[in-house]
Design a protein around this motif. Sequence first.
Motif, PDB file in Angstrom:
ATOM      1  N   ALA A 124      24.051  45.161  47.250  1.00  0.00           N
ATOM      2  CA  ALA A 124      23.301  46.219  46.576  1.00  0.00           C
ATOM      3  C   ALA A 124      24.163  46.913  45.528  1.00  0.00           C
ATOM      4  O   ALA A 124      23.698  47.195  44.409  1.00  0.00           O
ATOM      5  N   GLN A 125      25.403  47.183  45.862  1.00  0.00           N
ATOM      6  CA  GLN A 125      26.316  47.808  44.896  1.00  0.00           C
ATOM      7  C   GLN A 125      26.561  46.893  43.698  1.00  0.00           C
ATOM      8  O   GLN A 125      26.617  47.350  42.541  1.00  0.00           O
ATOM      9  N   GLN A 126      26.710  45.598  43.958  1.00  0.00           N
ATOM     10  CA  GLN A 126      26.944  44.643  42.877  1.00  0.00           C
ATOM     11  C   GLN A 126      25.749  44.562  41.936  1.00  0.00           C
ATOM     12  O   GLN A 126      25.913  44.498  40.706  1.00  0.00           O
ATOM     13  N   LEU A 127      24.556  44.569  42.500  1.00  0.00           N
ATOM     14  CA  LEU A 127      23.349  44.509  41.679  1.00  0.00           C
ATOM     15  C   LEU A 127      23.225  45.753  40.805  1.00  0.00           C
ATOM     16  O   LEU A 127      22.867  45.665  39.627  1.00  0.00           O
ATOM     17  N   ARG A 128      23.528  46.900  41.390  1.00  0.00           N
ATOM     18  CA  ARG A 128      23.457  48.144  40.629  1.00  0.00           C
ATOM     19  C   ARG A 128      24.494  48.157  39.512  1.00  0.00           C
ATOM     20  O   ARG A 128      24.201  48.543  38.375  1.00  0.00           O
ATOM     21  N   ALA A 129      25.700  47.695  39.828  1.00  0.00           N
ATOM     22  CA  ALA A 129      26.768  47.673  38.831  1.00  0.00           C
ATOM     23  C   ALA A 129      26.449  46.704  37.696  1.00  0.00           C
ATOM     24  O   ALA A 129      26.833  46.928  36.540  1.00  0.00           O
ATOM     25  N   ALA A 130      25.736  45.621  38.013  1.00  0.00           N
ATOM     26  CA  ALA A 130      25.382  44.633  36.996  1.00  0.00           C
ATOM     27  C   ALA A 130      24.330  45.162  36.028  1.00  0.00           C
ATOM     28  O   ALA A 130      24.201  44.647  34.909  1.00  0.00           O
ATOM     29  N   GLY A 131      23.554  46.176  36.466  1.00  0.00           N
ATOM     30  CA  GLY A 131      22.560  46.765  35.580  1.00  0.00           C
ATOM     31  C   GLY A 131      21.127  46.644  36.043  1.00  0.00           C
ATOM     32  O   GLY A 131      20.203  46.877  35.250  1.00  0.00           O
ATOM     33  N   LEU A 132      20.919  46.310  37.315  1.00  0.00           N
ATOM     34  CA  LEU A 132      19.556  46.249  37.852  1.00  0.00           C
ATOM     35  C   LEU A 132      19.000  47.660  37.981  1.00  0.00           C
ATOM     36  O   LEU A 132      19.681  48.575  38.442  1.00  0.00           O
ATOM     37  N   ASP A 133      17.728  47.838  37.570  1.00  0.00           N
ATOM     38  CA  ASP A 133      17.110  49.164  37.608  1.00  0.00           C
ATOM     39  C   ASP A 133      16.317  49.435  38.877  1.00  0.00           C
ATOM     40  O   ASP A 133      16.278  50.569  39.346  1.00  0.00           O
ATOM     41  N   ARG A 134      15.655  48.395  39.397  1.00  0.00           N
ATOM     42  CA  ARG A 134      14.686  48.652  40.471  1.00  0.00           C
ATOM     43  C   ARG A 134      14.649  47.480  41.435  1.00  0.00           C
ATOM     44  O   ARG A 134      14.763  46.328  41.025  1.00  0.00           O
ATOM     45  N   ILE A 135      14.465  47.794  42.716  1.00  0.00           N
ATOM     46  CA  ILE A 135      14.288  46.778  43.762  1.00  0.00           C
ATOM     47  C   ILE A 135      13.000  47.074  44.513  1.00  0.00           C
ATOM     48  O   ILE A 135      12.740  48.217  44.903  1.00  0.00           O
ATOM     49  N   THR A 136      12.202  46.037  44.712  1.00  0.00           N
ATOM     50  CA  THR A 136      11.054  46.132  45.609  1.00  0.00           C
ATOM     51  C   THR A 136      11.301  45.203  46.779  1.00  0.00           C
ATOM     52  O   THR A 136      11.505  44.001  46.592  1.00  0.00           O
ATOM     53  N   LEU A 137      11.326  45.775  47.977  1.00  0.00           N
ATOM     54  CA  LEU A 137      11.538  44.999  49.190  1.00  0.00           C
ATOM     55  C   LEU A 137      10.208  44.710  49.867  1.00  0.00           C
ATOM     56  O   LEU A 137       9.255  45.482  49.732  1.00  0.00           O
ATOM     57  N   SER A 138      10.142  43.604  50.582  1.00  0.00           N
ATOM     58  CA  SER A 138       8.916  43.201  51.264  1.00  0.00           C
ATOM     59  C   SER A 138       9.060  43.366  52.765  1.00  0.00           C
ATOM     60  O   SER A 138      10.067  42.955  53.354  1.00  0.00           O
ATOM     61  N   LEU A 139       8.037  43.981  53.376  1.00  0.00           N
ATOM     62  CA  LEU A 139       7.999  44.134  54.828  1.00  0.00           C
ATOM     63  C   LEU A 139       6.540  44.227  55.241  1.00  0.00           C
ATOM     64  O   LEU A 139       5.832  45.139  54.832  1.00  0.00           O
ATOM     65  N   ASP A 140       6.080  43.276  56.075  1.00  0.00           N
ATOM     66  CA  ASP A 140       4.664  43.185  56.405  1.00  0.00           C
ATOM     67  C   ASP A 140       4.324  43.705  57.797  1.00  0.00           C
ATOM     68  O   ASP A 140       3.197  43.515  58.271  1.00  0.00           O
ATOM     69  N   GLY A 141       5.279  44.348  58.451  1.00  0.00           N
ATOM     70  CA  GLY A 141       5.008  44.911  59.765  1.00  0.00           C
ATOM     71  C   GLY A 141       6.141  45.801  60.216  1.00  0.00           C
ATOM     72  O   GLY A 141       7.227  45.799  59.623  1.00  0.00           O
ATOM     73  N   THR A 142       5.892  46.549  61.274  1.00  0.00           N
ATOM     74  CA  THR A 142       6.898  47.481  61.789  1.00  0.00           C
ATOM     75  C   THR A 142       7.345  47.135  63.198  1.00  0.00           C
ATOM     76  O   THR A 142       8.158  47.854  63.776  1.00  0.00           O
ATOM     77  N   THR A 143       6.817  46.056  63.755  1.00  0.00           N
ATOM     78  CA  THR A 143       7.206  45.612  65.088  1.00  0.00           C
ATOM     79  C   THR A 143       7.787  44.209  64.996  1.00  0.00           C
ATOM     80  O   THR A 143       7.519  43.469  64.043  1.00  0.00           O
ATOM     81  N   ALA A 144       8.568  43.847  66.006  1.00  0.00           N
ATOM     82  CA  ALA A 144       9.183  42.518  66.014  1.00  0.00           C
ATOM     83  C   ALA A 144       8.127  41.423  65.951  1.00  0.00           C
ATOM     84  O   ALA A 144       8.272  40.441  65.215  1.00  0.00           O
ATOM     85  N   GLY A 145       7.044  41.594  66.695  1.00  0.00           N
ATOM     86  CA  GLY A 145       6.002  40.574  66.730  1.00  0.00           C
ATOM     87  C   GLY A 145       5.287  40.431  65.398  1.00  0.00           C
ATOM     88  O   GLY A 145       5.043  39.309  64.937  1.00  0.00           O
TER      89      GLY A 145
END
Length: 361
Positions: A124-145
């Motif tokens: 994450a630090q490397q991406l920010r230092a390289a000049g990335l502005d924004r990250i969108t992460l994917s998560l389709d649930g809140t439980t292990a199952g």
Amino acid sequence: MASATNHPKTVASRVPPNDRLGRPLGVLRLSLTARCNLACPYCLPDGKEPPGLLTLKQRLGVIGAAVNLGARSLRLTGGEPLLHGGLEELIAAVQPLRATYPERPGLGEIALTSNGLLLTAERAQQLRAAGLDRITLSLDGTTAGSVARMAGLADAAAGERALAAVLAAIVHASTAGFDPARGALKLNAVIQRGANNDQVLPLAALARERGLELRLIEFMDVGSRNGWQYEAVLSAAEMLEQIGSSWPLEPLGRTAHGTASRWRYRDGGGSLAVVASVSAPFCGDCNRLRVTADGVAYTCLFAAPGSGLDLKPWLKEESDAAELELAMAALWNQRSDRYSEERNTAKSANSTHAEMAYLGG
């Protein structure tokens, strides 16, 4: 997957082009790999690269041409783009294409979409230092199952590990300077009826707790492998009704050329967005050009397999950069895609689509 002989037949001008429906080019979605470390059933990647991946120099050529044609946003995608070893090098190399107003138009934003499993604090630090502005992460649930089910993982134990990795990735990204309060860190969730529709409220609660904007995405008929049926679509309106019953919402609207309609929690708990490609299509002002990891340009997420334009003939060492720009402009000039608006018509009823993991989502 696409023929190098599928060339535009018209000659484009250097004036930033509009397509046949008057839509300008504004966003380049550049896939860096077709590989992924998950097997989400709504996407189902190949797990292997196509032959002839673009080099760094070739990718920079494509990005430069797109910027000259009006693209102001670069979205780096996959597969899973964090599997691409040259990601930070590419981001750093693109920085000279930044806009310097009023002297020169150019890129205003460089964004990345990732499942987050490989987003360590250091990365994450490397991406920010390289000049990335924004990250969108994917998560389709809140439980292990639910995570295991939606990510195509073997069991709940694997789902638990993936969930922990994404929650850690949120912290890593925020700590690196991707501030969710400024829209630099968001959370995507694909919702499928009968699979994870019970996760709408828990995901909203998680996003509110973490100060993230949650983007709820309707299950779409991308590719030809995910067994899509209309009955499996939980509409954006239904999702909003669920969430609004717990936390009242007020609309913020959809920005021009945007994919998401945004809402604000009345209690000050942040914002929420829905991407309603099925129930409320937004083809009318879509401004996205997609280029695959092997250099094939597609003008729609729902394009037919093999219908893209192979850019590699204009990316050879001896090629003139102006010719690449002209070819891409001609492709855009010919564009008339509006599949989501035509989905329920006889014209589109039996259409097949190139796979999402290949197109870059």
